[in-house]
Design an enzyme around this catalytic site. Structure first.
Site, PDB file in Angstrom:
ATOM      1  N   HIS A  13      11.954 -39.365 -24.954  1.00 13.40           N
ATOM      2  CA  HIS A  13      10.989 -40.364 -24.465  1.00 13.40           C
ATOM      3  C   HIS A  13      11.158 -40.629 -22.962  1.00 13.40           C
ATOM      4  CE1 HIS A  13      10.329 -40.770 -28.746  1.00 13.40           C
ATOM      5  NE2 HIS A  13      11.645 -40.853 -28.874  1.00 13.40           N
ATOM      6  N   GLU A  37      14.245 -47.493 -27.384  1.00 14.03           N
ATOM      7  CA  GLU A  37      14.932 -46.218 -27.609  1.00 14.03           C
ATOM      8  C   GLU A  37      15.139 -45.450 -26.303  1.00 14.03           C
ATOM      9  OE1 GLU A  37      12.772 -43.557 -30.152  1.00 14.03           O
ATOM     10  OE2 GLU A  37      14.297 -41.985 -30.047  1.00 14.03           O
ATOM     11  N   HIS A  41      18.219 -39.055 -29.603  1.00 12.48           N
ATOM     12  CA  HIS A  41      17.221 -40.041 -30.030  1.00 12.48           C
ATOM     13  C   HIS A  41      17.877 -41.149 -30.841  1.00 12.48           C
ATOM     14  CE1 HIS A  41      13.396 -37.868 -29.113  1.00 12.48           C
ATOM     15  NE2 HIS A  41      14.269 -36.900 -28.968  1.00 12.48           N
ATOM     16  N   GLU A  58      19.975 -38.045 -34.079  1.00 14.59           N
ATOM     17  CA  GLU A  58      19.466 -39.407 -34.308  1.00 14.59           C
ATOM     18  C   GLU A  58      20.715 -40.249 -34.529  1.00 14.59           C
ATOM     19  OE1 GLU A  58      16.412 -40.412 -34.085  1.00 14.59           O
ATOM     20  OE2 GLU A  58      15.038 -38.809 -34.680  1.00 14.59           O
TER      21      GLU A  58
END
Ligand SMILES: [Zn+2]
Length: 291
Positions: free
Chosen positions: A12, A27, A81, A142
């Protein structure tokens, strides 16, 4: 021994905040912090060079993240992430897409879960663009669920971040077959190693990519492998010196990474460097194809 190159990809950024938690933490901020922490650790490990797809809060297309790593001919790609689903969802997990990436996912996931102390959701197949379009082994971590109030709090806890970043850095070395040795810390009373002013380097290839170099007494030195390969050069090592397209050039070893001057690098790959007169910490490099 040749340097191995790992590209870290904080997910992102910019207009894309990624997921956000119950207290509105984002995030994109968590993953950038983590990538910079992993970079800080790996910077001091000999025989491994680390490069980031983004080092600031900027937006990058998914395909550009993969292009950056492919263009640098990275040996390994790690996207970072935080997960998001229900407030009760919990745990760490790691995704791979290509067969050549499954063992890497297992090594990194084991280390990450060991350090995070979170529920082990395991290693999974996932068809995500960044791990599909990169040509080298690639994984997507993650770390935890930002949608879960307890895990959101942990993800932004400095001690948690440091612990997990160390585990990720070590497991990257394990997977890449690089011995995890950090350059010795300065002992009290001994002079502190000089830290050099950072140069912001933009390589105007497709896509344009930012790197960090250093300024040593007015000369710009650059990490040879990521920038050299990004400029289309072939970087090698011979008797402690970096070679660019076969030519050995003056080399400075910093934290186990081979640095060369911007001029030598540009000259040997047919690129052109421009120093910004208004802002002496900036240098723009145009590859042969763009000149
Ligand atoms: Zn994400």
């Amino acid at each position: 021994m040749a340097e191995k190159l790992v590209v870290l990809d904080p997910g992102h950024g910019g207009k894309d905040p990624g997921a956000s938690g119950p207290t509105k933490k984002r995030e994109k901020d968590f993953v950038l912090t983590m990538a910079l922490k992993v970079e800080d650790i790996l910077k001091n490990v000999p025989n491994i060079t680390v490069s980031l797809t983004r080092r600031t809060d900027v937006y990058l297309e998914l395909s550009d993240r993969a292009k950056v790593a492919n263009r640098m001919k990275a040996d390994f790609f790690v996207s970072i992430h935080a997960n998001s689903f229900l407030s009760t969802s919990h745990g760490s997990e790691t995704f791979y897409k290509k067969d050549n990436s499954k063992s890497a996912a297992q090594v990194l996931n084991k280390a990450m879960v060991g350090a995070s102390g979170l529920y082990d959701r395991g290693v999974k197949y996932g068809n995500f663009a960044v791990i599909r379009e990169t040509t080298m082994p690639s994984v997507l971590l993650e770390v935890g669920f930002i949608s879960n109030p307890e895990e959101e709090k942990l993800l932004f806890d400095t001690a948690f971040q440091d612990r997990v970043a160390l585990a990720i850095a070590k497991s990257i070395c394990d997977y890449m077959g690089v011995k995890f040795v950090v350059q010795p810390a300065p002992t009290p009373g001994k002079p502190v190693p000089v830290s050099y002013p950072i140069m912001e380097v933009t390589v105007h290839a497709e896509p344009a990519q930012k790197f960090e170099g250093i300024n040593v007494s007015g000369t710009t030195w650059l990490p040879s492998r990521p920038i050299g390969e990004y400029l289309g050069g072939k970087i090698g090592y011979k008797k402690g010196q970096v070679t660019i397209n076969g030519t050995a050039v003056e080399t400075m070893n910093i934290g186990g990474t081979g640095y060369v001057t911007a001029r030598a690098l540009a000259e040997n790959v047919g690129a052109r460097p421009f120093w910004d007169k208004e802002n002496p910490t900036k240098v723009d490099i145009y590859p042969k194809e763009a000149v």
